[in-house]
Design a protein around this motif. Structure first.
Motif, PDB file in Angstrom:
ATOM      1  N   GLY A  10       1.750   6.475  -7.004  1.00  0.00           N
ATOM      2  CA  GLY A  10       0.690   7.395  -7.426  1.00  0.00           C
ATOM      3  C   GLY A  10       1.067   8.838  -7.203  1.00  0.00           C
ATOM      4  O   GLY A  10       0.830   9.704  -8.053  1.00  0.00           O
ATOM      5  N   LEU A  11       1.671   9.127  -6.044  1.00  0.00           N
ATOM      6  CA  LEU A  11       2.105  10.492  -5.769  1.00  0.00           C
ATOM      7  C   LEU A  11       3.233  10.922  -6.703  1.00  0.00           C
ATOM      8  O   LEU A  11       3.301  12.085  -7.115  1.00  0.00           O
ATOM      9  N   THR A  22       1.029   3.925  -3.070  1.00  0.00           N
ATOM     10  CA  THR A  22       0.739   5.323  -2.766  1.00  0.00           C
ATOM     11  C   THR A  22       1.889   6.210  -3.234  1.00  0.00           C
ATOM     12  O   THR A  22       1.668   7.264  -3.839  1.00  0.00           O
ATOM     13  N   ALA A  46       0.831  -1.208   0.000  1.00  0.00           N
ATOM     14  CA  ALA A  46       0.000   0.000   0.000  1.00  0.00           C
ATOM     15  C   ALA A  46       0.863   1.254   0.000  1.00  0.00           C
ATOM     16  O   ALA A  46       0.583   2.215  -0.730  1.00  0.00           O
ATOM     17  N   VAL A  47       1.920   1.256   0.788  1.00  0.00           N
ATOM     18  CA  VAL A  47       2.815   2.412   0.831  1.00  0.00           C
ATOM     19  C   VAL A  47       3.517   2.585  -0.513  1.00  0.00           C
ATOM     20  O   VAL A  47       3.658   3.702  -1.024  1.00  0.00           O
TER      21      VAL A  47
END
Length: 172
Positions: free
Chosen positions: A46-47, A43, A39-40
């Motif tokens: 995506g960022l 994320t 998940a990290v």
């Protein structure tokens, strides 16, 4: 009944125990720490992509304001960052106006070549409208004549699409 005719029995598994396979792991087989790490990672990915898109939009804003410095006044660098940030919502707003035209073109009985050309014209119109909206809605950004900078942003979009198409065709 002989042993030859009897079907072979599979070893029984405990309830809740998954069979071991040699394929790729499933989401259920990943530990909690692995799920958190995934998940990290996603994320961060995506960022990172969002940051690259914002940098590209900021570059476009900087180029357009540099080309038309006589027509565009800005109160500070924060106005340019606001313009880059508002590019995506303004693009969505412009798409709301051009989406019915695109839908009518897709549903029409025109030749495919005509549909493709009209779709490209509608894309240019969307870019032009988005640039106009950015020039009008950005706080601290004042354009005396917004048509020319919007046209320049549209031309930059066309050039960027041509460069991307050239790079893609070169990879094939």
């Amino acid at each position: 009944m002989s042993d030859e005719r009897r079907p072979k029995e599979e070893p029984e598994e405990e309830p809740g125990e998954e069979p071991e396979e040699e394929g790729e792991p499933t989401w259920g087989s990943i530990t909690t720490g692995g799920k958190v790490l995934a998940a990290v990672g996603f994320t961060g990915l995506g960022l990172g992509v969002a940051a690259l898109v914002m940098l590209f939009l900021l570059l476009v804003v900087l180029v357009v304001t540099a080309l038309f410095s006589a027509l565009i006044e800005f109160d500070g660098l924060s106005a340019l960052f606001w313009a880059a940030l508002l590019s995506l919502p303004c693009g969505l707003l412009a798409t709301l106006f051009t989406a019915p035209v695109r839908l009518l073109l897709r549903l029409s009985n025109f030749a495919e070549r005509t549909k493709r050309t009209a779709g490209k014209v509608a894309s240019c119109l969307t870019t032009f409208l988005a640039a106009l909206f950015v020039l009008e809605f950005t706080p601290g950004l004042h354009a005396t004549n917004p048509w020319l900078p919007a046209a320049a942003a549209t031309v930059l979009g066309i050039v960027a699409n041509l460069i991307v198409a050239r790079v893609e065709s070169g990879k094939r």
